[in-house]
Design a protein around this motif. Structure first.
Motif, PDB file in Angstrom:
ATOM      1  N   GLU A  79       0.814  -1.214   0.000  1.00 55.71           N
ATOM      2  CA  GLU A  79       0.000   0.000   0.000  1.00 55.71           C
ATOM      3  C   GLU A  79       0.851   1.270   0.000  1.00 55.71           C
ATOM      4  O   GLU A  79       0.347   2.360  -0.293  1.00 55.71           O
ATOM      5  CB  GLU A  79      -0.930   0.017   1.216  1.00 55.71           C
ATOM      6  CG  GLU A  79      -2.060  -0.999   1.174  1.00 55.71           C
ATOM      7  CD  GLU A  79      -1.602  -2.419   1.459  1.00 55.71           C
ATOM      8  OE1 GLU A  79      -0.459  -2.593   1.979  1.00 55.71           O
ATOM      9  OE2 GLU A  79      -2.350  -3.369   1.152  1.00 55.71           O
ATOM     10  N   ASP A  80       2.131   1.139   0.294  1.00 52.63           N
ATOM     11  CA  ASP A  80       3.013   2.305   0.298  1.00 52.63           C
ATOM     12  C   ASP A  80       3.486   2.697  -1.096  1.00 52.63           C
ATOM     13  O   ASP A  80       4.126   3.745  -1.260  1.00 52.63           O
ATOM     14  CB  ASP A  80       4.239   2.040   1.178  1.00 52.63           C
ATOM     15  CG  ASP A  80       3.912   2.082   2.660  1.00 52.63           C
ATOM     16  OD1 ASP A  80       2.789   2.485   3.018  1.00 52.63           O
ATOM     17  OD2 ASP A  80       4.783   1.700   3.469  1.00 52.63           O
ATOM     18  N   TYR A  85      -1.073  -3.649  -6.507  1.00 49.03           N
ATOM     19  CA  TYR A  85      -1.929  -4.790  -6.840  1.00 49.03           C
ATOM     20  C   TYR A  85      -1.232  -5.901  -7.621  1.00 49.03           C
ATOM     21  O   TYR A  85      -1.821  -6.945  -7.862  1.00 49.03           O
ATOM     22  CB  TYR A  85      -3.145  -4.304  -7.626  1.00 49.03           C
ATOM     23  CG  TYR A  85      -3.947  -3.274  -6.872  1.00 49.03           C
ATOM     24  CD1 TYR A  85      -4.630  -3.614  -5.711  1.00 49.03           C
ATOM     25  CD2 TYR A  85      -3.994  -1.961  -7.309  1.00 49.03           C
ATOM     26  CE1 TYR A  85      -5.353  -2.667  -5.000  1.00 49.03           C
ATOM     27  CE2 TYR A  85      -4.718  -1.001  -6.609  1.00 49.03           C
ATOM     28  CZ  TYR A  85      -5.392  -1.355  -5.457  1.00 49.03           C
ATOM     29  OH  TYR A  85      -6.097  -0.418  -4.755  1.00 49.03           O
ATOM     30  N   ALA A  86      -0.004  -5.697  -8.045  1.00 51.02           N
ATOM     31  CA  ALA A  86       0.690  -6.749  -8.785  1.00 51.02           C
ATOM     32  C   ALA A  86       1.026  -7.910  -7.844  1.00 51.02           C
ATOM     33  O   ALA A  86       1.126  -7.731  -6.623  1.00 51.02           O
ATOM     34  CB  ALA A  86       1.961  -6.191  -9.423  1.00 51.02           C
ATOM     35  N   PRO A  87       1.221  -9.113  -8.404  1.00 48.13           N
ATOM     36  CA  PRO A  87       1.526 -10.287  -7.570  1.00 48.13           C
ATOM     37  C   PRO A  87       3.008 -10.325  -7.166  1.00 48.13           C
ATOM     38  O   PRO A  87       3.782 -11.175  -7.612  1.00 48.13           O
ATOM     39  CB  PRO A  87       1.162 -11.460  -8.480  1.00 48.13           C
ATOM     40  CG  PRO A  87       1.400 -10.948  -9.861  1.00 48.13           C
ATOM     41  CD  PRO A  87       1.018  -9.494  -9.826  1.00 48.13           C
ATOM     42  N   VAL A 129      13.102   0.786  -1.227  1.00 48.48           N
ATOM     43  CA  VAL A 129      12.481  -0.532  -1.321  1.00 48.48           C
ATOM     44  C   VAL A 129      11.691  -0.621  -2.616  1.00 48.48           C
ATOM     45  O   VAL A 129      10.800   0.202  -2.874  1.00 48.48           O
ATOM     46  CB  VAL A 129      11.546  -0.794  -0.118  1.00 48.48           C
ATOM     47  CG1 VAL A 129      10.885  -2.164  -0.256  1.00 48.48           C
ATOM     48  CG2 VAL A 129      12.324  -0.696   1.192  1.00 48.48           C
ATOM     49  N   SER A 130      12.034  -1.605  -3.453  1.00 46.89           N
ATOM     50  CA  SER A 130      11.319  -1.857  -4.700  1.00 46.89           C
ATOM     51  C   SER A 130      10.637  -3.215  -4.618  1.00 46.89           C
ATOM     52  O   SER A 130      11.205  -4.169  -4.091  1.00 46.89           O
ATOM     53  CB  SER A 130      12.278  -1.838  -5.901  1.00 46.89           C
ATOM     54  OG  SER A 130      12.898  -0.578  -6.047  1.00 46.89           O
ATOM     55  N   HIS A 131       9.432  -3.303  -5.152  1.00 39.08           N
ATOM     56  CA  HIS A 131       8.672  -4.548  -5.152  1.00 39.08           C
ATOM     57  C   HIS A 131       8.806  -5.200  -6.525  1.00 39.08           C
ATOM     58  O   HIS A 131       8.555  -4.567  -7.554  1.00 39.08           O
ATOM     59  CB  HIS A 131       7.196  -4.253  -4.844  1.00 39.08           C
ATOM     60  CG  HIS A 131       6.972  -3.737  -3.456  1.00 39.08           C
ATOM     61  ND1 HIS A 131       6.236  -4.412  -2.510  1.00 39.08           N
ATOM     62  CD2 HIS A 131       7.400  -2.603  -2.848  1.00 39.08           C
ATOM     63  CE1 HIS A 131       6.204  -3.715  -1.386  1.00 39.08           C
ATOM     64  NE2 HIS A 131       6.909  -2.610  -1.562  1.00 39.08           N
ATOM     65  N   ALA A 175       6.282   3.136 -10.154  1.00 40.33           N
ATOM     66  CA  ALA A 175       5.074   2.751  -9.438  1.00 40.33           C
ATOM     67  C   ALA A 175       5.311   1.635  -8.433  1.00 40.33           C
ATOM     68  O   ALA A 175       4.441   1.347  -7.609  1.00 40.33           O
ATOM     69  CB  ALA A 175       3.986   2.323 -10.433  1.00 40.33           C
ATOM     70  N   GLN A 176       6.500   1.004  -8.478  1.00 47.94           N
ATOM     71  CA  GLN A 176       6.739  -0.165  -7.633  1.00 47.94           C
ATOM     72  C   GLN A 176       7.753   0.086  -6.515  1.00 47.94           C
ATOM     73  O   GLN A 176       8.140  -0.857  -5.831  1.00 47.94           O
ATOM     74  CB  GLN A 176       7.231  -1.345  -8.491  1.00 47.94           C
ATOM     75  CG  GLN A 176       6.235  -1.866  -9.492  1.00 47.94           C
ATOM     76  CD  GLN A 176       6.200  -1.036 -10.769  1.00 47.94           C
ATOM     77  OE1 GLN A 176       7.185  -0.379 -11.111  1.00 47.94           O
ATOM     78  NE2 GLN A 176       5.077  -1.058 -11.467  1.00 47.94           N
TER      79      GLN A 176
END
Length: 229
Positions: A79-80, A85-87, A129-131, A175-176
């Motif tokens: 949420e940050d 919403y990606a897996p 931090v990257s997702h 965005a990630q």
């Protein structure tokens, strides 16, 4: 009387001093990064995979988002970020200097004055931090295997840099990803790449003692086999 020739001599002395300091720093970084910590470490055949990532200047650690040792979602919730919403399966975590991270989306944006300020007086720490979704091994994303105990020690080391609540966060480049204000002072002796090296050393991984540059970290991490990159 301060003549032009004296001024030129003084300027020459300053330039020689600066060049000598730079050369000593480069030599010291090469020597320091070549002296191993955890010299007897041997990578296990099986265990928990993490990755060390580099863009040639900066390094970061890629860890699984969730496993039975650590669930990072409480520390770094999706949420940050702008696209929650990606897996996502992994996180890329790194530490660096506040102003450099937030105000230099590309290295072309890095001003000489900022570099001199960091070298001279340092700066505040920030966590990036990257997702990621299933990152693939490559020459710049190199996997290493840890035992469960080593991975647990790595988690404990990273957790020391996790910001306390209430957290102050900043928009990422994409965005990630996201930035968080955190503790620690960035200096020429304590760089982003030194943070990566310190985390690996805390886990028991073989790495250099002083690694101010990305190459000093990556030279200890084997490239993946041809078929994986």
């Amino acid at each position: 009387m301060f003549t032009l020739s004296r001024f030129l001599k003084a300027l020459r002395a300053v330039l020689i001093g600066v060049i000598a300091a730079v050369l000593l720093f480069l030599l010291g970084s090469w020597i320091g990064s070549s002296i191993p910590r955890n010299a007897d470490w041997v990578e296990p055949d099986h265990g928990m995979e993490v990755m060390v990532e580099t863009n040639g200047v900066h390094t970061s650690l890629i860890v699984p988002l969730v496993n039975d040792i650590k669930d990072w979602r409480g520390d770094f919730p999706a949420e940050d970020i702008a696209d929650p919403y990606a897996p996502y399966t992994h996180l890329s975590i790194s530490w660096g200097e506040h102003e450099v991270f937030l105000n230099t989306p590309t290295w072309a944006d890095l001003s000489p004055l900022t570099v001199l300020r960091i070298i001279g007086v340092g700066g505040k720490g920030v966590l990036h931090v990257s997702h990621y979704v299933r990152p693939a091994p490559s020459d710049t994303v190199r996997p290493i295997m840890l035992t469960r105990a080593q991975y647990a020690r790595l988690v404990t080391a990273i957790e020391r840099s996790v910001p306390k609540r209430p957290r102050i966060r900043h928009h990422g480049y994409f965005a990630q990803d996201v930035f968080y204000d955190t503790q620690g002072e960035y200096t020429a002796r304590n760089t982003c790449n030194q943070w990566t090296s310190n985390m690996l050393a805390a886990a028991g991984v073989k790495t250099g003692w002083w690694t101010p540059f990305a190459g000093g970290v990556m030279k200890w991490i084997a490239r993946p086999p041809e078929g994986q990159s």
